[in-house]
Scaffold this motif. Structure first.
Motif, mmCIF file in Angstrom:
data_model
loop_
_atom_site.group_PDB
_atom_site.id
_atom_site.type_symbol
_atom_site.label_atom_id
_atom_site.label_comp_id
_atom_site.label_asym_id
_atom_site.label_seq_id
_atom_site.Cartn_x
_atom_site.Cartn_y
_atom_site.Cartn_z
ATOM 1 N N GLN A 232 -3.920 11.329 -6.281
ATOM 2 C CA GLN A 232 -2.897 10.590 -7.006
ATOM 3 C C GLN A 232 -3.113 10.645 -8.517
ATOM 4 O O GLN A 232 -2.170 10.409 -9.282
ATOM 5 N N TYR A 233 -4.305 10.942 -8.947
ATOM 6 C CA TYR A 233 -4.501 11.189 -10.379
ATOM 7 C C TYR A 233 -3.670 12.397 -10.794
ATOM 8 O O TYR A 233 -2.993 12.382 -11.823
ATOM 9 N N GLU A 234 -3.705 13.440 -9.974
ATOM 10 C CA GLU A 234 -2.982 14.668 -10.287
ATOM 11 C C GLU A 234 -1.469 14.429 -10.273
ATOM 12 O O GLU A 234 -0.736 14.896 -11.162
ATOM 13 N N GLN A 235 -0.964 13.710 -9.259
ATOM 14 C CA GLN A 235 0.468 13.418 -9.217
ATOM 15 C C GLN A 235 0.885 12.576 -10.422
ATOM 16 O O GLN A 235 1.909 12.833 -11.054
ATOM 17 N N SER A 236 0.073 11.568 -10.751
ATOM 18 C CA SER A 236 0.370 10.738 -11.915
ATOM 19 C C SER A 236 0.294 11.557 -13.204
ATOM 20 O O SER A 236 1.050 11.295 -14.148
ATOM 21 N N LEU A 237 -0.599 12.538 -13.236
ATOM 22 C CA LEU A 237 -0.742 13.379 -14.423
ATOM 23 C C LEU A 237 0.547 14.154 -14.690
ATOM 24 O O LEU A 237 1.050 14.159 -15.820
ATOM 25 N N PHE A 238 1.096 14.796 -13.651
ATOM 26 C CA PHE A 238 2.306 15.588 -13.934
ATOM 27 C C PHE A 238 3.538 14.708 -14.129
ATOM 28 O O PHE A 238 4.420 15.033 -14.920
ATOM 29 N N LEU A 239 3.593 13.550 -13.469
ATOM 30 C CA LEU A 239 4.704 12.631 -13.739
ATOM 31 C C LEU A 239 4.566 12.015 -15.128
ATOM 32 O O LEU A 239 5.571 11.782 -15.814
ATOM 33 N N GLY A 240 3.331 11.759 -15.554
ATOM 34 C CA GLY A 240 3.099 11.256 -16.908
ATOM 35 C C GLY A 240 3.473 12.279 -17.957
ATOM 36 O O GLY A 240 4.022 11.931 -19.009
ATOM 37 N N TYR A 241 3.187 13.556 -17.670
ATOM 38 C CA TYR A 241 3.571 14.616 -18.608
ATOM 39 C C TYR A 241 5.090 14.646 -18.773
ATOM 40 O O TYR A 241 5.607 14.756 -19.899
#
Length: 345
Positions: free
Chosen positions: A140-149
């Protein structure tokens, strides 16, 4: 003596003929069976990950006649979850308890002490070392990373509801380690890959169903300068959708396709492939190949997280220059070119 030998030979011939013609009943091979309790910590309604968990298990059972599935909704009172699960396991009816919640491993470990033969598999969670429990953690860090981008691209853009405050928002139902250590930091880290001055306004509702409270928080955050939101709040997210439509604000959404919930305002959705993983888990359970005691983290490269770009709303809601930058970023995520360190839980 000749008569005895002749009779014996005749009996052997009759038996051989019976076997050859299939008259002798052959021993049937028993197919492996599996009884599964899908333990929902909450309710399926309004929770796409729980819905996908239940649907994946039910679909697998429909395709395998020796598999039975019971879906149990435990409700929102967490104080009752362990007692409920203990009572269900005590019946001895289930070969496997299947759940999806970051807080479940500890609860299941307590129940496992009382029932040493019971097996548990939990997705969206991480606990190595317990011989009765197998866990799979979505990155979920990775999913949040691309949604944050993507949120960073939108908040720094000239889109109609973007402002100059460089502030994005995250509304959560409750705080828990995965949220605090992976999701909120990942969302901010992704946005700061666009502009290091972006800040995140993080608010907590207190439960998973109070849409009115979510609406109050969203309105307050918009007034404070937030123009792009993420949320992990179950059914309470309806309050955010309502305020976004009334006030004008953008939303990126974790885990499921919610483009239609706020048309033109939901600018990006991630997908957690819960149904796919559920069916793979049950196949391994039926085959007897689950490695209990192990914990695995799965993400974009493993095919269990993705961004939903094939919905026409994605193209309609975002200007082409933003889509081009974001699509390039997602390609770098898939190829492993985006460097990051997954925080410890």
């Amino acid at each position: 003596m000749k008569r005895l030998i002749s009779s014996a030979l005749m009996a052997v011939m009759v038996l051989s003929l019976a076997v050859a013609t299939g008259s002798v009943e052959q021993k049937k091979e028993t197919k492996p069976s599996l009884s599964v309790l899908v333990y929902i910590t909450g309710v399926t309604a309004g929770s796409p990950p729980y819905t996908a968990l239940a649907e994946g298990a039910t679909k697998f059972a429909a395709e395998h006649e020796t598999v039975s599935v019971k879906v149990y909704e435990a409700g929102f009172n967490q104080a009752q979850w362990e007692e409920q699960l203990t009572s269900l396991v005590a019946t001895g009816e289930y070969d496997l308890v299947l759940g999806s919640n970051p807080s479940l491993p500890e609860l299941c470990a307590n129940v496992a002490k009382k029932f040493p033969k019971q097996k548990f598999v939990i997705t969206d969670a991480y606990m190595p070392g317990n011989p009765q429990i197998r866990t799979y953690l979505y990155n979920q860090y990775e999913q949040s990373l691309f949604l944050g981008y993507l949120a960073g691209l939108v908040t720094t853009s000239d889109m109609p509801y973007a402002n100059k405050a460089l502030k994005i928002g995250f509304i959560a139902a409750q705080e828990y380690p995965l949220l605090n250590k992976h999701m909120v930091p990942g969302f901010l880290d992704g946005a700061r890959m666009v502009n290091p001055n972006i800040e995140v306004d993080f608010r907590v509702i207190g439960n998973w169903f109070d849409a009115n409270k979510a609406a109050e928080l969203a309105l307050s955050m918009i007034n404070a300068g937030v123009d792009v939101f993420a949320t992990i709040s179950g059914g309470a997210a309806q309050g955010l959708f309502k305020v976004a439509k009334e006030q004008g604000a953008y939303i990126v959404f974790h885990n499921t396709n919610e483009y239609s919930s706020a048309p033109s305002l939901v600018v990006g959705c991630g997908s957690m492939e819960q149904e796919k993983l559920t069916m793979e888990i049950l196949k391994d359970a039926l085959d007897g190949t689950i490695a209990y005691g192990e914990a695995t983290t799965v993400g974009v490269q493993q095919g269990y997280l993705r961004f939903i770009s094939d919905d026409s709303a994605y193209t309609a809601n975002l200007p082409q220059p933003i889509r081009e930058k974001f699509d390039a970023f997602m390609q770098d995520i898939r190829s492993g070119k985006v460097a990051y360190t997954l925080p410890e839980l």
